[in-house]
Write an enzyme that holds these catalytic residues in place. Structure first.
Site, mmCIF file in Angstrom:
data_model
loop_
_atom_site.group_PDB
_atom_site.id
_atom_site.type_symbol
_atom_site.label_atom_id
_atom_site.label_comp_id
_atom_site.label_asym_id
_atom_site.label_seq_id
_atom_site.Cartn_x
_atom_site.Cartn_y
_atom_site.Cartn_z
ATOM 1 N N HIS A 112 -22.524 113.636 -6.357
ATOM 2 C CA HIS A 112 -22.644 112.794 -7.544
ATOM 3 C C HIS A 112 -24.106 112.353 -7.743
ATOM 4 O O HIS A 112 -24.805 112.051 -6.781
ATOM 5 C CB HIS A 112 -21.743 111.563 -7.370
ATOM 6 C CG HIS A 112 -21.774 110.645 -8.546
ATOM 7 N ND1 HIS A 112 -21.340 111.017 -9.799
ATOM 8 C CD2 HIS A 112 -22.202 109.359 -8.657
ATOM 9 C CE1 HIS A 112 -21.495 109.999 -10.634
ATOM 10 N NE2 HIS A 112 -22.019 108.980 -9.969
ATOM 11 N N CYS A 138 -22.553 114.208 -14.510
ATOM 12 C CA CYS A 138 -23.344 113.082 -13.991
ATOM 13 C C CYS A 138 -24.821 113.461 -13.832
ATOM 14 O O CYS A 138 -25.703 112.623 -14.040
ATOM 15 C CB CYS A 138 -22.785 112.573 -12.675
ATOM 16 S SG CYS A 138 -22.677 113.815 -11.389
#
Ligand SMILES: [Zn+2]
Length: 373
Positions: free
Chosen positions: A316, A65
């Site tokens: 994330h 990510c």
């Protein structure tokens, strides 16, 4: 002036030699040609993806990510993409490991994609061949510098490589003055991002003022003044020379916890607006060496890389990017419309919220009359 450079390139609140090395590798030869030879018309028109504006998601291969978020900011920086579009692989080396070639291929796929997302497998493999693995969480700012480093070192056409690094180059003087004899020392220096502290800084403007604040070296930090011939107290800091077309502000959200030998996230609030006026942020003395006029110091925010999670190496990443007048959220394979209100939710203030980590600004164009258009 070695100690000053630590402040320049370190995202952490403490010294980071890795990043200093990274920055040093990025050193460009000032005598390189200013222009690139082969001109070709841009064919990347940004009409792909489900919104018809080029926005295409990138599949996550585990913990990619961060890579995806940084890639999307480069892709949506059209100034960057259109320089890369002119890149041609001429080398005899391994094409699979050539970062500019693989990045160009990836952007080309994104431009042509009829799907809402694609799988950037070849590019991830290329990164692996260059020591950037897909099974660990990266630091977005570090990755940004690594990408620039790889592009610069693997482009045979150094004029083209310089066009890319020029997009991001912030030029400063490292300044020192001996407090005993008043002798001044000024060294040319540059950075590809401004690593600004958010501790005790409520807004990005406060962080920038803090970054350009002078500090006084006393006690054990004193060293020899050639004029005085003894160790003396000095004042030191940066004087701004010029700002680039694309300005990367790195909010230093991580600090080393020495007790546990781990990085801790700083969740303080740091507010930012869509418009940034450097001429109002820095005092006249800090701009005394600046070659740009007041109207050339205006910036518009167009990308935010945000992170959720407690540590730099977990959690994330996603990116919010403004295309024309609308904000979009690039969350791996999923691209969705978002709003400035949602982007503002990354200001911080809680361990539980996503926080902005990299802010990318575009210099506002000025009209021939000198006003910002
Ligand atoms: Zn002196």
């Amino acid at each position: 002036m070695g100690s000053v450079l630590v402040r320049t390139n370190s995202n952490l609140q403490e010294e980071s030699s890795t990043k200093n090395q990274l920055s040093n590798h990025l050193n460009m030869n000032e005598s390189d040609e200013k222009t690139c030879g082969d001109f070709q018309e841009n064919t990347w028109l940004y009409r792909s993806g489900r919104f018809g504006n080029g926005a295409v998601g990138l599949h996550n291969f585990g913990v990619t990510c961060c890579i995806n978020s940084v890639l999307q900011t480069f892709y949506m920086t059209k100034e960057f993409a259109h320089i890369l579009e002119r890149f041609q692989f001429l080398g005899t080396g391994e094409k699979e490991a050539n970062t500019p070639h693989q990045l160009r291929n990836l952007f080309d796929m994104m431009q042509r994609s009829k799907e809402p997302n694609i799988r950037p497998r070849a590019f991830i493999n290329c990164l692996k061949k260059n020591g950037i693995n897909d099974y660990i969480q990266h630091d977005a700012e570090e990755l940004f510098l690594k990408f620039l480093n790889l592009l610069n070192s693997q482009m045979q056409n150094q004029a083209l490589a310089k066009e890319i690094t020029d997009l991001y180059t912030i030029r400063v003087y490292e300044y020192q003055q001996c407090l005993q004899c008043s002798a001044e020392l000024k060294n040319d220096s540059y950075m590809y991002s401004l690593p600004v502290s958010i501790v005790n800084c409520r807004t990005v403007e406060d962080s920038l003022i803090h970054f350009f604040d002078f500090e006084t070296l006393t006690g054990r930090n004193m060293y020899l003044c050639k004029n005085c011939n003894v160790d003396t107290e000095k004042t030191q800091g940066f004087l701004l020379k010029s700002l680039p077309p694309i300005l990367n502000l790195n909010l230093k959200r991580y600090s080393i916890d020495r007790r546990w030998f781990r990085t801790m996230k700083i969740s303080n609030t740091c507010e930012f607006a869509e418009h940034l006026d450097f001429s109002k942020v820095l005092s006249a003395d800090k701009l005394s060496e600046c070659t740009e006029k007041q109207n050339e110091l205006q910036y518009e925010l167009f990308a935010v890389v945000a992170h959720s999670g407690y540590s730099a190496f977990y959690g994330h990443y996603y990116a919010c990017i403004k295309i024309h007048t609308k904000w979009y959220k690039f969350d791996d394979s999923h691209v969705s419309e978002t709003s400035w209100k949602d982007v503002r939710n990354t200001f911080g203030g809680s361990y539980y919220c996503s926080t902005a980590y990299m802010l990318l600004y575009r210099k506002c164009p000025t009209s021939p009359s000198g006003t910002v258009s």
